[in-house]
Design a protein around this motif. Structure first.
Motif, PDB file in Angstrom:
ATOM      1  N   ARG A  64       0.835  -1.204   0.000  1.00 23.20           N
ATOM      2  CA  ARG A  64       0.000   0.000   0.000  1.00 23.20           C
ATOM      3  C   ARG A  64       0.873   1.258   0.000  1.00 23.20           C
ATOM      4  O   ARG A  64       0.724   2.134  -0.847  1.00 23.20           O
ATOM      5  N   SER A  82      -1.772  -7.763  -8.400  1.00 27.21           N
ATOM      6  CA  SER A  82      -2.144  -8.271  -7.078  1.00 27.21           C
ATOM      7  C   SER A  82      -0.896  -8.733  -6.358  1.00 27.21           C
ATOM      8  O   SER A  82       0.144  -8.990  -6.972  1.00 27.21           O
ATOM      9  N   GLU A  94      -4.612 -10.095  -3.517  1.00 25.14           N
ATOM     10  CA  GLU A  94      -5.291  -8.800  -3.378  1.00 25.14           C
ATOM     11  C   GLU A  94      -4.796  -7.739  -4.366  1.00 25.14           C
ATOM     12  O   GLU A  94      -3.594  -7.523  -4.506  1.00 25.14           O
ATOM     13  N   LEU A  96      -4.826  -3.679  -5.320  1.00 23.00           N
ATOM     14  CA  LEU A  96      -5.056  -2.311  -4.854  1.00 23.00           C
ATOM     15  C   LEU A  96      -5.026  -1.387  -6.064  1.00 23.00           C
ATOM     16  O   LEU A  96      -4.191  -1.568  -6.955  1.00 23.00           O
ATOM     17  N   VAL A 104      -6.176   5.586  -2.229  1.00 19.29           N
ATOM     18  CA  VAL A 104      -6.511   4.196  -2.562  1.00 19.29           C
ATOM     19  C   VAL A 104      -7.968   4.157  -3.004  1.00 19.29           C
ATOM     20  O   VAL A 104      -8.878   4.462  -2.241  1.00 19.29           O
ATOM     21  N   GLN A 107      -9.834  -1.897  -3.140  1.00 23.78           N
ATOM     22  CA  GLN A 107      -9.071  -3.044  -2.626  1.00 23.78           C
ATOM     23  C   GLN A 107      -9.930  -4.254  -2.938  1.00 23.78           C
ATOM     24  O   GLN A 107     -11.089  -4.321  -2.535  1.00 23.78           O
ATOM     25  N   ASP A 109     -10.089  -8.615  -3.410  1.00 23.87           N
ATOM     26  CA  ASP A 109      -9.503  -9.943  -3.248  1.00 23.87           C
ATOM     27  C   ASP A 109     -10.056 -10.862  -4.332  1.00 23.87           C
ATOM     28  O   ASP A 109     -11.279 -10.919  -4.541  1.00 23.87           O
ATOM     29  N   ASN A 130     -15.292  -4.872  -7.708  1.00 26.38           N
ATOM     30  CA  ASN A 130     -14.113  -3.997  -7.818  1.00 26.38           C
ATOM     31  C   ASN A 130     -14.342  -2.971  -8.928  1.00 26.38           C
ATOM     32  O   ASN A 130     -13.821  -3.095 -10.026  1.00 26.38           O
TER      33      ASN A 130
END
Ligand SMILES: NC(=O)CCC(=O)C(=O)O
Length: 258
Positions: A64, A82, A94, A96, A104, A107, A109, A130
């Motif tokens: 991050r 990821s 994951e 971002l 950000v 996020q 998964d 997402n």
């Protein structure tokens, strides 16, 4: 939107090397005038799943901050591929997404775990969509095996995304399927697909790249080939509206039947 596809070789089980490679790729993308950089799947560790207890990024904190710093330094939006993340005794694959101010945006998964690469034994599946906006453009992101589930992409694409980002570690042996699946996802959702795969190999698989940009009619406009590279492409987003108005497949759906 000027996208950069970072088709990287990922060093198996070696996050230190991989963070360096990503930093170099971000710099290259910036030098090529990109507005968005896209990274491949599991770029911190590769599929070193048996060593996640030592290698996974704890709470995703390192990644991050790393992506925020690079996005701000190079004034670039980053679809962060990821990474393997450890959270509360579980591991996740994951993604971002960070904008050039360091915010950000999402996020995510990976929702569908790929059993042929043992994800079902080590990775906990995500549960959420997402969808995000990059410079005002609605977009979405999925990870590798997720593209085999058209209903998952459709559910999100129906909410407006014009660009579908895909990050992958897709083995060479199935690259013919990769291309067809991505072209189908572009055609049926009348959206650009920007898909980044890795190159190189790990103990179990070879990875042959073929990162692609595909237009809303399903035509491949960029193919990154089979070597490590950063390639850039301009997306003509007016194409999305043109294709959608020329054949209104979203409006023509019979959602009462399915
Ligand atoms: N990392 C992955 O999810 C690989 C998916 C894959 O290879 C496939 O054929 O699907």
């Amino acid at each position: 939107m000027h996208v950069a596809l970072a088709q990287l070789d990922i060093k198996f089980g070696d996050p230190a090397t991989n963070y360096q490679r990503v930093a170099i790729a971000v710099k290259q993308a910036s030098q090529q005038g990109a507005s968005v950089l896209v990274l491949p799947e599991m770029w911190n560790t590769g599929y070193a799943l048996t060593d996640l207890d030592q290698l996974a990024d704890v709470d995703g904190q390192r990644t991050r901050q790393f992506l925020i710093d690079l996005a701000q330094q190079y004034q670039l939006n980053i679809v962060g591929g990821s990474v393997a993340v450890a959270r509360e005794n579980y591991y996740y694959n994951e993604m971002l997404v960070v904008d050039r101010t360091g915010k950000v945006l999402s996020q995510y998964d990976k929702v569908h775990r790929f059993g042929l690469m043992q994800e079902d034994q080590y990775i906990t599946a995500g549960q959420t969509e997402n969808i995000f906006q990059l410079d005002g453009v609605p977009a979405m992101g999925v990870i590798c095996y997720d593209i085999r589930f058209p209903e998952w992409l459709r559910k999100q694409a129906a909410q407006g995304p014009k660009v579908i980002f895909v990050s992958a570690e897709w083995p060479t042996v199935r690259l013919p399927q990769w291309r067809i699946l991505l072209q189908a996802r572009a055609i049926e959702n009348q959206a650009y697909v920007v898909a980044v795969n890795r190159v190189g190999s790990d103990p179990d698989n070879d990875f042959g790249g073929q990162s692609l940009v595909i237009d809303p009619l399903g035509q491949v406009v960029t193919d990154a080939g089979d070597q490590a590279t950063v390639v850039t492409t301009d997306l003509d987003l007016t194409q999305v509206a043109k294709v959608r108005s020329s054949m209104p497949v979203f409006a023509d759906r019979r959602v009462e039947l399915y």
